[in-house]
Design a protein around this motif. Structure first.
Motif, PDB file in Angstrom:
ATOM      1  N   ASN A 161      38.933  43.839  31.833  1.00 10.37           N
ATOM      2  CA  ASN A 161      37.970  42.786  31.511  1.00 10.37           C
ATOM      3  C   ASN A 161      38.462  41.461  32.013  1.00 10.37           C
ATOM      4  O   ASN A 161      37.729  40.688  32.582  1.00 10.37           O
ATOM      5  CB  ASN A 161      37.791  42.680  29.997  1.00 10.37           C
ATOM      6  N   ASN A 211      45.480  33.193  34.838  1.00  9.70           N
ATOM      7  CA  ASN A 211      45.985  34.479  35.266  1.00  9.70           C
ATOM      8  C   ASN A 211      47.291  34.792  34.594  1.00  9.70           C
ATOM      9  O   ASN A 211      47.557  35.912  34.226  1.00  9.70           O
ATOM     10  CB  ASN A 211      46.195  34.489  36.782  1.00  9.70           C
ATOM     11  N   THR A 229      40.510  40.931  34.296  1.00 13.61           N
ATOM     12  CA  THR A 229      40.484  40.750  35.737  1.00 13.61           C
ATOM     13  C   THR A 229      39.079  40.510  36.209  1.00 13.61           C
ATOM     14  O   THR A 229      38.848  39.714  37.095  1.00 13.61           O
ATOM     15  CB  THR A 229      41.042  41.985  36.438  1.00 13.61           C
ATOM     16  N   ARG A 230      38.170  41.180  35.594  1.00 13.27           N
ATOM     17  CA  ARG A 230      36.814  40.934  36.020  1.00 13.27           C
ATOM     18  C   ARG A 230      36.383  39.548  35.589  1.00 13.27           C
ATOM     19  O   ARG A 230      35.677  38.862  36.255  1.00 13.27           O
ATOM     20  CB  ARG A 230      35.865  41.969  35.427  1.00 13.27           C
ATOM     21  N   LYS A 277      41.551  32.667  43.604  1.00 19.14           N
ATOM     22  CA  LYS A 277      41.395  34.099  43.655  1.00 19.14           C
ATOM     23  C   LYS A 277      40.051  34.569  43.145  1.00 19.14           C
ATOM     24  O   LYS A 277      39.949  35.484  42.349  1.00 19.14           O
ATOM     25  CB  LYS A 277      42.502  34.781  42.825  1.00 19.14           C
ATOM     26  N   ASP A 278      39.066  33.883  43.574  1.00 21.77           N
ATOM     27  CA  ASP A 278      37.749  34.281  43.087  1.00 21.77           C
ATOM     28  C   ASP A 278      36.916  34.931  44.162  1.00 21.77           C
ATOM     29  O   ASP A 278      35.743  35.209  43.961  1.00 21.77           O
ATOM     30  CB  ASP A 278      37.012  33.064  42.523  1.00 21.77           C
ATOM     31  N   ARG A 319      38.048  37.169  35.548  1.00 22.50           N
ATOM     32  CA  ARG A 319      38.688  36.129  36.332  1.00 22.50           C
ATOM     33  C   ARG A 319      37.686  35.511  37.275  1.00 22.50           C
ATOM     34  O   ARG A 319      37.654  34.319  37.456  1.00 22.50           O
ATOM     35  CB  ARG A 319      39.832  36.713  37.137  1.00 22.50           C
TER      36      ARG A 319
END
Lengths: 144, 747
Positions: free
Chosen positions: B480, B387, B482-483, B313-314, B485
């Motif tokens: 943060n 995650n 999520t970013r 998921k990048d 990630r």
């Protein structure tokens, strides 16, 4: 306990909205829309300082009571284009704050995943992501 | 139900059949319907089938676990051979041919069965020779039958058992290979083709040995048609992985639709290269989008394919992800429906298996050998687990500043952390919000820093309102996170693991005075106590001066505390050695007892704050046998690992006088000096030779050095303060800008 989950775009139209089939969908949609005002209000009230991440989770927007159903909404502002909303209904105690936050975090993460998909054009309805759907389903079911 | 011992061939065959029946890929329970079909195909009368089912325990349990299934298969073989069906018969009947299942649908299996049986004939003779494993299989099976949850683990156990079961039969590589291959089918979907590859590989292996060993035996059975395919001449022992590849090529008709053949894989890799020449690099999302749009699949489907294949998921595709995506596109174009979740054979390589000759199939094996959540630390599993863990992390610390899942080391010194942070984020004059990203990413890349430390650092930064950025708002953290990630998604791939955090521990034993040197040079803001730790007071000087008694020394020492310069610091580096030696000597010489308290007093005294007088007083007070005191003191530094100053004087009574002086001196010095000064002192200490005659000069020199470090630190401090102010100003300006921009967003 989420009876309705909605993701609203900046332009105030829903990117994704789903509610438990038992209840009146229209009512929920109305409620989501009106709660947008509350979101705006809260954001503006937040003031200059903390923007972005800090105000992502706005908490309880507005409690309404309908019959025996408590309706509460939490908004998550992504500092820009979208607002994710989750309307919770419960007969009993309010769910734990932490649980709600966790729900929103999951929602946010799934939303980010959708965004990462290059085939998703921002502004489209989120109909393609099964992962998102699954996540929402889990949220709607688990809490109920 | 007694345990079941299976021969090698039986193991394989049963396992394949199990995977065939394992439609839902549960790896634990076989679908009853399939099993029943299978039994029907065994051409046994119904009552026999029922009896079998009852015997194996399925009726009791209600489903077919792996053990039940195996037992049932064995019973089928027993029944087919005409033996009476009894529980004991599963083990007592030796040289049992493999159960034969006949039906058009199961023709594969019949073929396999035939081949298996032919193999088993070969091996039957072997297995007859080989005594059943001493209850190993039984034990495993038995345990399985008891614990229905264990079938999978028992399968795992069985598989390692199987190589052990028949060591004489086959070289370990083959069963090993087989095991891995069997993982694939058992882990994959239960489509028919799957059953093919599974039994394919093992009979292939078997066939080779069989063909090489006993063709004559096979003449007794109808050679299975695929056998021609199997008649490869590669020896089993040679590159068993390559055999798998060859099998795969041959058995393309039996392929799992989600398996990538070599040609396909090569094609995908080439396509990847056209977009991204570096095979270890990423294809950004936009490029991938263009590429896959060319395939003219509807966007919805492409979006779904992306969702499936972008494992971490990048927003970018690695080689494996790209191959998976491409494969899915190809499959879709050929009419296959997209799976709900990524098939195991397409999962990106989580870990590098030993025989990486299995190119395309590694993912499958890997996927089985460890589902993403379980796989050993690797990119993909780490991502989903990250995650997953983020919410937990955030939950668990709503009020802490876990901005990034990267662990942060706790340090006792806030100042230290502040220094570190400021240094690392350096002249990071970005806006206050981006520090949230920058800092975490910096930190993640450079340090593993605990959130609490960052929190501490945020606090220590006076007035730095970005400390708000470290507040406990979990949403902020979430965003943060999520970013981050994407950062952390790529970082494992792009960057080497971040270097281990520096050891900020001020607590060093004497022996690590060098560490302290390093630490002190790195950090500036350590507690004085910690810094103080550095010069273990004992100056290991080969004192020729045989001072009279300890009593004499002590008062002298006490007096000399303030006046003397620190020669001991000079001698500190040598202390460890000295301490050891002296310890021995002292031990040999005298008794150890009393002065422990002295040391205890000394050390705590020295450690914390500026209590120059205390040590002196303690010394004075502690007038006891000098020898013992020295010794214990010496032993203390050697033993004390709390990185504070092991002030114990070297045990040698001879040196006691000067030593104690030196000890005291360092105490005084430590107390009075600033941390950085000590660093400088430390740095210089090793170079100072310990000689009695140069005490004064050395002391003066060290004083000078300390002063220099003092000034250096003061300067550094002021600079950092200035930096702080600058950053604060920037933050304010950025916030103002934000505020200006804000009204527009509301329109």
């Amino acid at each position: 306990m989420a009876v309705c989950i909605a993701v609203i775009a900046k332009e105030n139209y829903p990117l994704y909205i789903r509610s438990t089939p038992t209840e009146n969908k229209l009512k929920f949609h109305y409620m989501v829309h009106t709660s947008l005002d509350v979101v705006d209000e809260k954001i503006s009230a937040m003031g200059k300082a903390l923007v972005d991440q800090r105000e992502l989770y706005l908490g309880l927007l507005y409690p309404t009571e309908d019959y025996k159903v408590y309706l509460s909404g939490q908004g998550v502002c992504q500092g820009g284009p979208t607002v994710a909303r989750c309307t919770l209904g419960s007969d009993n105690l309010k769910p734990l704050r932490r649980k709600k936050k966790e729900m929103f975090r999951k929602l946010h993460n799934s939303y980010t995943d959708v965004m990462c998909n290059p085939f998703y054009n921002p502004g489209d309805r989120i109909q393609s992501s099964r992962a998102f759907d699954n996540m929402v389903t889990s949220m709607m079911i688990q809490v109920c | 139900m007694e345990g079941l011992t299976l021969s090698d061939a039986e193991q394989k065959y049963y396992s394949d059949l199990f995977s065939y029946c394992d439609i839902e890929s549960t790896k634990k329970v076989v679908v009853n319907g399939r099993v029943l079909e299978l039994f029907r195909a065994a051409q046994l009368p119904n009552d026999v089938v029922l009896q079998i089912m009852e015997l194996c325990g399925a009726t009791r349990l209600g489903y077919f676990g792996r053990s039940q299934f195996y037992i049932a298969l064995k019973l089928v073989a027993v029944a087919q051979s005409g033996f009476p069906l009894r529980v004991e018969s599963i083990n007592t009947v030796k040289d049992l041919p493999l159960p034969r299942f006949v039906a058009s649908k199961n023709e594969q299996e019949s073929r396999h069965a035939a081949s298996y049986s032919s193999d088993s004939e070969n091996q039957g003779s072997y297995s007859g020779v080989i005594p059943p494993p001493p209850g190993r299989g039984q034990v495993k099976k038995g345990s399985v039958s008891h614990d229905t949850v264990q079938p999978r683990t028992s399968a795992d156990a069985q598989e390692p058992a199987s190589p052990v079961v028949s060591p004489q039969q086959s070289p370990p590589t083959s069963p090993h290979t087989w095991r891995k291959h069997s993982r694939h089918p058992s882990g994959g979907n239960s489509e028919r083709p799957l059953a093919g590859p599974g039994p394919f590989w093992s009979p292939f292996g078997e066939a080779q040995s069989g063909s090489s060993a006993g063709d004559a035996v096979w003449s007794g059975h109808s050679p299975p048609p695929p056998q021609e395919n199997w008649d490869q001449t590669t020896v089993r022992t040679v590159a068993s992985a390559t055999t798998a590849i060859e099998i795969r090529r041959q058995s393309s008709s039996y392929d799992d639709p989600w398996k990538i053949t070599d040609e396909q894989r090569q094609y995908y890799v080439n396509q990847f290269k056209t977009i991204q020449p570096d095979l270890n690099g990423f294809i950004p999302g936009s490029a991938a989008k263009e590429f896959f749009t060319k395939s003219k699949l509807p966007i919805l489907e492409l979006s779904h394919i992306w969702e499936l294949s972008d494992f971490d998921k990048d927003g970018a595709l690695t080689l494996d992800e790209f191959c998976a995506a491409f494969h899915l596109v190809v499959a879709r174009k050929n009419g296959y429906d997209l799976p709900e979740k990524l098939p195991e054979s397409l999962m990106p390589k989580l870990i590098d298996l030993e025989d990486s000759a299995d190119v395309g199939d590694q993912p499958g094996e890997v996927g089985y050998s460890g589902s993403p959540a379980e796989a050993p630390p690797s990119k993909s599993p780490s991502m989903p687990s990250l995650n997953q863990t983020w919410p937990e992390l955030n939950q668990s610390s709503e009020d802490t500043a876990i901005v990034h899942p990267v662990p942060i080391r706790m340090t006792p010194s806030k100042i230290h952390m502040q220094e570190m942070e400021l240094k690392r984020t350096g002249s990071d004059h970005t806006n206050p919000t981006s520090p949230l990203l920058v800092k975490p990413s910096d930190l993640s890349e450079e340090n593993k820093i605990n959130s609490s430390v960052k929190f501490a650092s945020g606090n220590t930064v006076d007035g730095y309102s970005s400390s708000d950025s470290f507040t406990s708002d979990p949403e902020q953290i979430g965003s943060n996170v999520t970013r981050q990630r994407s950062h952390s998604g790529t970082s494992p791939d792009n960057t080497a693991p971040p270097p281990p955090p520096p050891r900020p521990q001020p607590s060093h034993s004497r022996s690590s005075s060098l560490d302290m040197n390093r630490t002190f040079t790195v950090t500036t803001g350590q507690q004085q106590a910690g810094v103080v730790a550095h010069p273990p007071a004992v100056p290991p000087r080969p004192q020729p001066s045989q001072a009279p008694g300890p009593a004499v020394h002590r008062p002298v020492d006490a007096d000399g505390l303030i006046t003397h310069t620190s020669t001991s610091p000079q001698q500190i580096p040598e202390q460890p050695n000295f301490a050891d030696f002296s310890q021995f000597e002292v031990f040999a010489a005298s008794n150890v007892n009393e002065e422990q308290d002295d040391e205890a007093e000394k050390h705590p005294e020295v450690l914390p704050a500026e209590k120059a007088s205390d040590p002196a007083s303690s010394l004075r007070v502690a007038k006891t046998d000098s020898k013992t005191e020295e010794k214990t003191a010496a032993s203390a530094p050697a033993n004390v690992s709390k990185g504070t100053t092991p002030l114990a004087p070297p045990p040698k009574p001879v040196r006691r006088r000067l030593k104690s002086e030196d000890e005291l001196r360092p105490e005084v010095d430590e107390h009075t000096q600033k941390t950085g000064v000590l660093a400088a002192v430390l740095a210089s200490q090793p170079s100072i030779p310990r000689s009695v005659g140069k005490d004064k000069k050395a002391i003066q020199a060290s004083i000078r050095r300390n002063k220099e470090t003092n000034t250096v630190l003061a300067r550094l401090n002021s600079e950092l303060q200035q930096q702080l102010k600058d950053v604060l100003e920037e933050r304010i300006s950025l916030e103002v800008q934000l505020e200006q921009l804000r009204p527009f967003s509301h329109l």
